[in-house]
Design a protein around this motif. Structure first.
Motif, PDB file in Angstrom:
ATOM      1  N   LEU A  34       0.818  -1.212   0.000  1.00 53.55           N
ATOM      2  CA  LEU A  34       0.000   0.000   0.000  1.00 53.55           C
ATOM      3  C   LEU A  34       0.852   1.263   0.000  1.00 53.55           C
ATOM      4  O   LEU A  34       0.414   2.312  -0.476  1.00 53.55           O
ATOM      5  N   ASN A  35       2.078   1.171   0.538  1.00 48.87           N
ATOM      6  CA  ASN A  35       2.990   2.321   0.485  1.00 48.87           C
ATOM      7  C   ASN A  35       3.407   2.632  -0.943  1.00 48.87           C
ATOM      8  O   ASN A  35       3.580   3.795  -1.313  1.00 48.87           O
ATOM      9  N   THR A  36       3.577   1.576  -1.757  1.00 45.65           N
ATOM     10  CA  THR A  36       4.022   1.771  -3.146  1.00 45.65           C
ATOM     11  C   THR A  36       2.850   1.926  -4.114  1.00 45.65           C
ATOM     12  O   THR A  36       3.017   2.485  -5.192  1.00 45.65           O
ATOM     13  N   SER A  37       1.662   1.422  -3.726  1.00 50.61           N
ATOM     14  CA  SER A  37       0.490   1.489  -4.623  1.00 50.61           C
ATOM     15  C   SER A  37      -0.744   1.944  -3.853  1.00 50.61           C
ATOM     16  O   SER A  37      -1.732   1.198  -3.719  1.00 50.61           O
ATOM     17  N   PRO A  38      -0.743   3.182  -3.339  1.00 54.61           N
ATOM     18  CA  PRO A  38      -1.867   3.651  -2.517  1.00 54.61           C
ATOM     19  C   PRO A  38      -3.165   3.836  -3.285  1.00 54.61           C
ATOM     20  O   PRO A  38      -4.233   3.944  -2.670  1.00 54.61           O
ATOM     21  N   ASP A  39      -3.091   3.878  -4.628  1.00 49.24           N
ATOM     22  CA  ASP A  39      -4.297   4.085  -5.436  1.00 49.24           C
ATOM     23  C   ASP A  39      -5.014   2.778  -5.779  1.00 49.24           C
ATOM     24  O   ASP A  39      -6.033   2.805  -6.474  1.00 49.24           O
ATOM     25  N   LEU A  40      -4.494   1.636  -5.313  1.00 51.78           N
ATOM     26  CA  LEU A  40      -5.068   0.343  -5.709  1.00 51.78           C
ATOM     27  C   LEU A  40      -5.516  -0.505  -4.520  1.00 51.78           C
ATOM     28  O   LEU A  40      -5.350  -1.737  -4.542  1.00 51.78           O
ATOM     29  N   PRO A  41      -6.127   0.080  -3.491  1.00 49.39           N
ATOM     30  CA  PRO A  41      -6.471  -0.726  -2.310  1.00 49.39           C
ATOM     31  C   PRO A  41      -7.518  -1.797  -2.572  1.00 49.39           C
ATOM     32  O   PRO A  41      -7.395  -2.930  -2.089  1.00 49.39           O
ATOM     33  N   LEU A  42      -8.560  -1.469  -3.349  1.00 49.91           N
ATOM     34  CA  LEU A  42      -9.625  -2.445  -3.602  1.00 49.91           C
ATOM     35  C   LEU A  42      -9.162  -3.545  -4.550  1.00 49.91           C
ATOM     36  O   LEU A  42      -9.488  -4.723  -4.347  1.00 49.91           O
ATOM     37  N   LEU A  43      -8.418  -3.180  -5.586  1.00 48.25           N
ATOM     38  CA  LEU A  43      -7.893  -4.175  -6.522  1.00 48.25           C
ATOM     39  C   LEU A  43      -6.937  -5.119  -5.801  1.00 48.25           C
ATOM     40  O   LEU A  43      -6.944  -6.335  -6.035  1.00 48.25           O
ATOM     41  N   PHE A  44      -6.101  -4.563  -4.944  1.00 52.43           N
ATOM     42  CA  PHE A  44      -5.164  -5.353  -4.155  1.00 52.43           C
ATOM     43  C   PHE A  44      -5.918  -6.359  -3.290  1.00 52.43           C
ATOM     44  O   PHE A  44      -5.574  -7.553  -3.242  1.00 52.43           O
ATOM     45  N   LEU A  45      -6.970  -5.911  -2.623  1.00 56.84           N
ATOM     46  CA  LEU A  45      -7.782  -6.786  -1.781  1.00 56.84           C
ATOM     47  C   LEU A  45      -8.497  -7.842  -2.622  1.00 56.84           C
ATOM     48  O   LEU A  45      -8.579  -9.022  -2.242  1.00 56.84           O
ATOM     49  N   PHE A  46      -9.004  -7.443  -3.796  1.00 61.44           N
ATOM     50  CA  PHE A  46      -9.714  -8.362  -4.680  1.00 61.44           C
ATOM     51  C   PHE A  46      -8.784  -9.493  -5.144  1.00 61.44           C
ATOM     52  O   PHE A  46      -9.184 -10.671  -5.160  1.00 61.44           O
ATOM     53  N   ILE A  47      -7.549  -9.165  -5.505  1.00 66.31           N
ATOM     54  CA  ILE A  47      -6.584 -10.182  -5.942  1.00 66.31           C
ATOM     55  C   ILE A  47      -6.263 -11.136  -4.792  1.00 66.31           C
ATOM     56  O   ILE A  47      -6.141 -12.352  -4.981  1.00 66.31           O
ATOM     57  N   GLN A  48      -6.140 -10.591  -3.584  1.00 70.91           N
ATOM     58  CA  GLN A  48      -5.909 -11.447  -2.416  1.00 70.91           C
ATOM     59  C   GLN A  48      -7.021 -12.486  -2.260  1.00 70.91           C
ATOM     60  O   GLN A  48      -6.761 -13.667  -2.006  1.00 70.91           O
ATOM     61  N   LEU A  49      -8.259 -12.045  -2.412  1.00 68.62           N
ATOM     62  CA  LEU A  49      -9.398 -12.944  -2.256  1.00 68.62           C
ATOM     63  C   LEU A  49      -9.401 -14.026  -3.331  1.00 68.62           C
ATOM     64  O   LEU A  49      -9.668 -15.205  -3.054  1.00 68.62           O
ATOM     65  N   LEU A  50      -9.074 -13.644  -4.572  1.00 66.90           N
ATOM     66  CA  LEU A  50      -9.032 -14.616  -5.669  1.00 66.90           C
ATOM     67  C   LEU A  50      -7.943 -15.663  -5.425  1.00 66.90           C
ATOM     68  O   LEU A  50      -8.147 -16.862  -5.670  1.00 66.90           O
ATOM     69  N   ILE A  51      -6.787 -15.216  -4.955  1.00 69.33           N
ATOM     70  CA  ILE A  51      -5.696 -16.149  -4.672  1.00 69.33           C
ATOM     71  C   ILE A  51      -6.093 -17.108  -3.555  1.00 69.33           C
ATOM     72  O   ILE A  51      -5.804 -18.318  -3.614  1.00 69.33           O
ATOM     73  N   ALA A  52      -6.773 -16.591  -2.540  1.00 62.91           N
ATOM     74  CA  ALA A  52      -7.221 -17.438  -1.433  1.00 62.91           C
ATOM     75  C   ALA A  52      -8.191 -18.516  -1.928  1.00 62.91           C
ATOM     76  O   ALA A  52      -8.090 -19.687  -1.527  1.00 62.91           O
ATOM     77  N   VAL A  53      -9.111 -18.140  -2.819  1.00 57.99           N
ATOM     78  CA  VAL A  53     -10.057 -19.112  -3.380  1.00 57.99           C
ATOM     79  C   VAL A  53      -9.313 -20.152  -4.214  1.00 57.99           C
ATOM     80  O   VAL A  53      -9.584 -21.360  -4.132  1.00 57.99           O
ATOM     81  N   ALA A  54      -8.351 -19.694  -5.030  1.00 56.48           N
ATOM     82  CA  ALA A  54      -7.564 -20.612  -5.860  1.00 56.48           C
ATOM     83  C   ALA A  54      -6.785 -21.601  -4.993  1.00 56.48           C
ATOM     84  O   ALA A  54      -6.716 -22.800  -5.295  1.00 56.48           O
ATOM     85  N   LEU A  55      -6.216 -21.115  -3.890  1.00 57.07           N
ATOM     86  CA  LEU A  55      -5.457 -21.987  -2.992  1.00 57.07           C
ATOM     87  C   LEU A  55      -6.359 -23.022  -2.323  1.00 57.07           C
ATOM     88  O   LEU A  55      -5.936 -24.160  -2.077  1.00 57.07           O
ATOM     89  N   LEU A  56      -7.584 -22.636  -2.018  1.00 57.51           N
ATOM     90  CA  LEU A  56      -8.528 -23.595  -1.453  1.00 57.51           C
ATOM     91  C   LEU A  56      -8.820 -24.717  -2.440  1.00 57.51           C
ATOM     92  O   LEU A  56      -8.882 -25.898  -2.072  1.00 57.51           O
ATOM     93  N   HIS A  57      -8.977 -24.375  -3.727  1.00 56.15           N
ATOM     94  CA  HIS A  57      -9.239 -25.396  -4.759  1.00 56.15           C
ATOM     95  C   HIS A  57      -8.016 -26.281  -4.966  1.00 56.15           C
ATOM     96  O   HIS A  57      -8.140 -27.507  -5.140  1.00 56.15           O
ATOM     97  N   ILE A  58      -6.828 -25.683  -4.958  1.00 61.84           N
ATOM     98  CA  ILE A  58      -5.587 -26.465  -5.092  1.00 61.84           C
ATOM     99  C   ILE A  58      -5.440 -27.423  -3.911  1.00 61.84           C
ATOM    100  O   ILE A  58      -5.062 -28.597  -4.079  1.00 61.84           O
ATOM    101  N   SER A  59      -5.745 -26.954  -2.719  1.00 66.10           N
ATOM    102  CA  SER A  59      -5.671 -27.785  -1.516  1.00 66.10           C
ATOM    103  C   SER A  59      -6.647 -28.957  -1.607  1.00 66.10           C
ATOM    104  O   SER A  59      -6.326 -30.077  -1.196  1.00 66.10           O
ATOM    105  N   ALA A  60      -7.834 -28.687  -2.144  1.00 72.70           N
ATOM    106  CA  ALA A  60      -8.842 -29.749  -2.275  1.00 72.70           C
ATOM    107  C   ALA A  60      -8.400 -30.811  -3.278  1.00 72.70           C
ATOM    108  O   ALA A  60      -8.682 -32.003  -3.102  1.00 72.70           O
ATOM    109  N   LEU A  61      -7.689 -30.379  -4.336  1.00 72.20           N
ATOM    110  CA  LEU A  61      -7.172 -31.333  -5.320  1.00 72.20           C
ATOM    111  C   LEU A  61      -6.027 -32.161  -4.744  1.00 72.20           C
ATOM    112  O   LEU A  61      -5.851 -33.337  -5.098  1.00 72.20           O
TER     113      LEU A  61
END
Length: 295
Positions: A34-61
């Motif tokens: 956030l220090n380097t990209s203060p204009d992208l807080p929502l996009l940053f959070l959205f990508i985090q959520l997508l990665i978390a969902v992807a990791l859950l699917h990888i874990s299930a596999l």
């Protein structure tokens, strides 16, 4: 003969330690991005959520022991309150962290414990013990002392009123979320993994329209074309926080499941001491006398 701690105590200690470790990593990597990209807080959070969902699917596999839920509209409707409260709390949490120093972050949203006690008491229609009430009073006094103006803090480093509002709202919605988790687990077969999937996937769906409306994808495109932007920090930050966001979600749910919302917030408050000291060390944040009193 010294008695060994029972399995239940070890389980609670392991879960709380797991949660605290994941939370500390999340805060400081989030702050670096956030220090380097203060204009992208929502996009940053959205990508985090997508990665978390992807990791859950990888874990299930990777393991048959991890069962993800089937998309059921009936269950989805029942989980709308906990998912909505979760994403609102995450957004305010991210905005607060962006606008205040890492060492001040926990102070800025320091009403989390007393608000959780209040919400939990109202929800269960019970009166907390005197010790719990005393702890809440101390934390609340510490919050007001911690956010009080100080001559030793430069104007640029002092938190703004809006950042304190973000912190208060973050504390409020996280308190609601902690209490709602207990009542939401039965809708997910009492599985923290299933609730983690619904929470992350549902939060991503709710957040996506606001990412577009705020124009952050186009802002990212502009930054990529700029030679001054440090894109590596954003990219690696997304990957690391996506991984630890996944771990933190599971850890937080497990912590509340094996203890209680109020006990979970006490461990969060204990984590703030380490967080503040690390903020001073890593980001060279200022530590005022009032902030030390809050700790």
């Amino acid at each position: 003969m010294v008695s060994l701690p029972n399995a239940s105590s070890l389980k609670v200690a392991a879960v709380v330690g797991f949660y605290m470790s994941a939370a500390l990593v999340m805060v400081f990597v989030n702050k670096a991005v956030l220090n380097t990209s203060p204009d992208l807080p929502l996009l940053f959070l959205f990508i985090q959520l997508l990665i978390a969902v992807a990791l859950l699917h990888i874990s299930a596999l990777a393991s048959t022991k991890i069962q993800l839920p089937k998309i059921d509209p009936t269950v989805a409707k029942k989980l709308i309150p906990v998912v909505s409260i979760n994403i609102i709390g995450l957004v305010f949490n991210t905005l607060c962290l962006r606008d205040v120093e890492a060492s001040f972050f926990q102070i800025a949203r320091g009403l989390q414990l007393p608000l959780t006690i209040l919400v939990s008491s109202v929800n269960t229609r019970s009166t907390p013990s005197r010790k719990v009430m005393g702890a809440a009073v101390i934390v609340t006094c510490g919050f007001f002392l911690g956010v009080a103006p100080s001559k030793s803090v430069p104007v640029m480093a002092a938190p703004s009123l809006i950042s304190l509002c973000y912190g208060f709202l973050s504390s409020l919605f996280i308190a609601f979320h902690a209490v709602l988790i207990k009542s939401s687990l039965p809708h997910c077969n009492n599985s923290t993994i299933e609730l983690a999937w619904w929470t992350n996937a549902g939060s991503a769906v709710m957040l996506f329209p606001f990412v577009i409306l705020k124009g952050e994808p186009w802002r990212l495109e502009e930054l990529i074309q700029s030679s001054e932007w440090t894109g590596n920090v954003f990219m690696w930050g997304c990957l690391v926080t996506g991984l630890f966001g996944f771990l933190l979600c599971v850890a937080g749910l497990l912590s509340i499941k094996v203890t209680s919302p109020i006990t979970h917030m006490f461990s969060s408050a204990a984590r703030s001491v380490l967080q503040t000291l690390l903020g001073v060390w890593i980001f060279n944040d200022l530590l005022t006398v009032y902030a030390i009193f809050f700790l």
